[in-house]
Scaffold this motif. Structure first.
Motif, PDB file in Angstrom:
ATOM      1  N   TRP A   1       0.807  -1.222   0.000  1.00 35.77           N
ATOM      2  CA  TRP A   1       0.000   0.000   0.000  1.00 35.77           C
ATOM      3  C   TRP A   1       0.836   1.266   0.000  1.00 35.77           C
ATOM      4  O   TRP A   1       0.581   2.210  -0.760  1.00 35.77           O
ATOM      5  CB  TRP A   1      -0.951  -0.021   1.179  1.00 35.77           C
ATOM      6  CG  TRP A   1      -1.930   1.125   1.197  1.00 35.77           C
ATOM      7  CD1 TRP A   1      -1.963   2.180   2.057  1.00 35.77           C
ATOM      8  CD2 TRP A   1      -3.050   1.314   0.313  1.00 35.77           C
ATOM      9  NE1 TRP A   1      -3.011   3.012   1.781  1.00 35.77           N
ATOM     10  CE2 TRP A   1      -3.699   2.506   0.707  1.00 35.77           C
ATOM     11  CE3 TRP A   1      -3.548   0.607  -0.773  1.00 35.77           C
ATOM     12  CZ2 TRP A   1      -4.826   3.003   0.054  1.00 35.77           C
ATOM     13  CZ3 TRP A   1      -4.677   1.090  -1.423  1.00 35.77           C
ATOM     14  CH2 TRP A   1      -5.294   2.273  -1.011  1.00 35.77           C
ATOM     15  N   ARG A   2       1.863   1.345   0.859  1.00 37.82           N
ATOM     16  CA  ARG A   2       2.650   2.580   0.938  1.00 37.82           C
ATOM     17  C   ARG A   2       3.424   2.827  -0.355  1.00 37.82           C
ATOM     18  O   ARG A   2       3.634   3.979  -0.752  1.00 37.82           O
ATOM     19  CB  ARG A   2       3.591   2.556   2.143  1.00 37.82           C
ATOM     20  CG  ARG A   2       4.682   1.476   2.106  1.00 37.82           C
ATOM     21  CD  ARG A   2       5.469   1.483   3.406  1.00 37.82           C
ATOM     22  NE  ARG A   2       6.496   0.449   3.435  1.00 37.82           N
ATOM     23  CZ  ARG A   2       7.736   0.634   2.989  1.00 37.82           C
ATOM     24  NH1 ARG A   2       8.095   1.819   2.498  1.00 37.82           N
ATOM     25  NH2 ARG A   2       8.623  -0.344   3.059  1.00 37.82           N
ATOM     26  N   HIS A   3       3.816   1.764  -1.029  1.00 34.83           N
ATOM     27  CA  HIS A   3       4.516   1.920  -2.305  1.00 34.83           C
ATOM     28  C   HIS A   3       3.558   2.433  -3.380  1.00 34.83           C
ATOM     29  O   HIS A   3       3.912   3.314  -4.167  1.00 34.83           O
ATOM     30  CB  HIS A   3       5.121   0.589  -2.728  1.00 34.83           C
ATOM     31  CG  HIS A   3       6.052   0.006  -1.717  1.00 34.83           C
ATOM     32  ND1 HIS A   3       7.332   0.478  -1.522  1.00 34.83           N
ATOM     33  CD2 HIS A   3       5.884  -1.005  -0.810  1.00 34.83           C
ATOM     34  CE1 HIS A   3       7.917  -0.225  -0.561  1.00 34.83           C
ATOM     35  NE2 HIS A   3       7.057  -1.127  -0.124  1.00 34.83           N
ATOM     36  N   PHE A   4       2.365   1.888  -3.376  1.00 32.63           N
ATOM     37  CA  PHE A   4       1.342   2.353  -4.313  1.00 32.63           C
ATOM     38  C   PHE A   4       0.979   3.805  -4.039  1.00 32.63           C
ATOM     39  O   PHE A   4       0.863   4.622  -4.970  1.00 32.63           O
ATOM     40  CB  PHE A   4       0.111   1.452  -4.207  1.00 32.63           C
ATOM     41  CG  PHE A   4      -1.132   2.025  -4.821  1.00 32.63           C
ATOM     42  CD1 PHE A   4      -1.170   2.375  -6.161  1.00 32.63           C
ATOM     43  CD2 PHE A   4      -2.275   2.213  -4.050  1.00 32.63           C
ATOM     44  CE1 PHE A   4      -2.328   2.912  -6.733  1.00 32.63           C
ATOM     45  CE2 PHE A   4      -3.426   2.741  -4.605  1.00 32.63           C
ATOM     46  CZ  PHE A   4      -3.456   3.094  -5.948  1.00 32.63           C
ATOM     47  N   GLN A   5       0.814   4.159  -2.770  1.00 32.84           N
ATOM     48  CA  GLN A   5       0.440   5.527  -2.424  1.00 32.84           C
ATOM     49  C   GLN A   5       1.539   6.520  -2.791  1.00 32.84           C
ATOM     50  O   GLN A   5       1.250   7.638  -3.255  1.00 32.84           O
ATOM     51  CB  GLN A   5       0.127   5.624  -0.928  1.00 32.84           C
ATOM     52  CG  GLN A   5      -1.168   4.931  -0.519  1.00 32.84           C
ATOM     53  CD  GLN A   5      -2.394   5.616  -1.089  1.00 32.84           C
ATOM     54  OE1 GLN A   5      -2.711   5.500  -2.279  1.00 32.84           O
ATOM     55  NE2 GLN A   5      -3.086   6.353  -0.252  1.00 32.84           N
ATOM     56  N   ALA A   6       2.795   6.154  -2.603  1.00 28.63           N
ATOM     57  CA  ALA A   6       3.900   7.037  -2.980  1.00 28.63           C
ATOM     58  C   ALA A   6       3.903   7.272  -4.485  1.00 28.63           C
ATOM     59  O   ALA A   6       4.137   8.401  -4.959  1.00 28.63           O
ATOM     60  CB  ALA A   6       5.223   6.432  -2.528  1.00 28.63           C
ATOM     61  N   TRP A   7       3.657   6.225  -5.260  1.00 24.86           N
ATOM     62  CA  TRP A   7       3.572   6.351  -6.724  1.00 24.86           C
ATOM     63  C   TRP A   7       2.382   7.230  -7.111  1.00 24.86           C
ATOM     64  O   TRP A   7       2.488   8.093  -7.989  1.00 24.86           O
ATOM     65  CB  TRP A   7       3.435   4.965  -7.331  1.00 24.86           C
ATOM     66  CG  TRP A   7       3.177   4.930  -8.803  1.00 24.86           C
ATOM     67  CD1 TRP A   7       4.098   4.929  -9.813  1.00 24.86           C
ATOM     68  CD2 TRP A   7       1.892   4.862  -9.451  1.00 24.86           C
ATOM     69  NE1 TRP A   7       3.474   4.870 -11.032  1.00 24.86           N
ATOM     70  CE2 TRP A   7       2.126   4.824 -10.840  1.00 24.86           C
ATOM     71  CE3 TRP A   7       0.576   4.838  -8.974  1.00 24.86           C
ATOM     72  CZ2 TRP A   7       1.082   4.766 -11.759  1.00 24.86           C
ATOM     73  CZ3 TRP A   7      -0.460   4.778  -9.896  1.00 24.86           C
ATOM     74  CH2 TRP A   7      -0.200   4.742 -11.272  1.00 24.86           C
TER      75      TRP A   7
END
Length: 230
Positions: A57-63
């Motif tokens: 999730w945090r990787h997706f949100q950063a993108w």
């Protein structure tokens, strides 16, 4: 044919920085349908990619922060970008569950990890419970001999009372199947706030894999997509 353990390790290492994981794989039999691999000929093997819990999730949100706020299907787009990049690195063809014509991801997943569906239709995992997903797959021109999964106990067989069938206010899930219209109407309606804010009540009632349960933010994201698109 290549060393399946080595390929699996290297693919897992490439996925890890994005919070995604390898979800098993297998070689196609000569007599079964296989979609085209990177060469355009029928693929010889498939490796599934997905997530367990909220690690992605945090990787997706950063993108997502650097993309337009109105980007359509952002999670699907992100998965295509990440899995496509990994596929290119390994000389594979990337495919998605949303590709049309639809590919048999559910059947592939059951074969790759030895899982069975829960009463909600989501595959029950012995560790992750219902809190996992398959986000894409890599198709290879060569067989890679990913080791076969160990036999798994199907947790739903031992579940007493089936709480996942009793929490929904409109009884969307029953032995008769999924009451799609009732579910959608409730989620969109004035009494659907608990489902919109915290996710499917039936899914949350499952006692297994709770350490991997998606936070409310993720469940609300998926429920908003369900209510908007369906």
């Amino acid at each position: 044919m290549t060393d399946g353990d080595d390929v699996a390790r290297r693919i897992s290492a490439a996925l890890a920085p994005h919070g995604l994981i390898l979800r098993g794989g297998f070689d196609f039999n000569d007599s079964e349908f296989a979609p085209p691999g990177p060469s355009g000929l029928p693929a010889k093997s498939v490796v599934l990619v997905g997530n367990a819990g909220a690690g992605y999730w945090r990787h997706f949100q950063a993108w997502r922060e650097s993309r337009p706020g109105d980007l359509e299907n952002p999670l699907d787009t992100w998965c295509r970008v990440i899995i496509g990049t990994v596929a290119e690195k390994f000389g594979a063809r990337a495919v998605s569950p949303s590709d049309k014509p639809y590919l048999p991801f559910q059947q592939w997943a059951m074969r790759a990890e030895g899982l069975k569906p829960s009463p909600l239709g989501i595959l029950m995992h012995p560790e992750y419970g219902l809190w996992h997903a398959y986000r894409g797959a890599l198709l290879f021109d060569a067989g890679i001999a990913i080791p076969a999964p160990d036999k798994q106990n199907h947790l739903c067989d031992a579940c007493v009372g089936k709480p996942c069938m009793k929490a929904c206010p409109v009884a969307a899930y029953s032995e008769a199947g999924f009451a799609y219209d009732d579910c959608l109407g409730h989620v969109r309606g004035e009494n659907g706030a608990p489902c919109r804010d915290r996710g499917c009540l039936d899914r949350n009632a499952c006692p297994y894999g709770t350490a991997y349960r998606y936070p409310a933010e993720i469940q609300a994201f998926h429920m908003a997509a369900f209510a908007r698109v369906c």
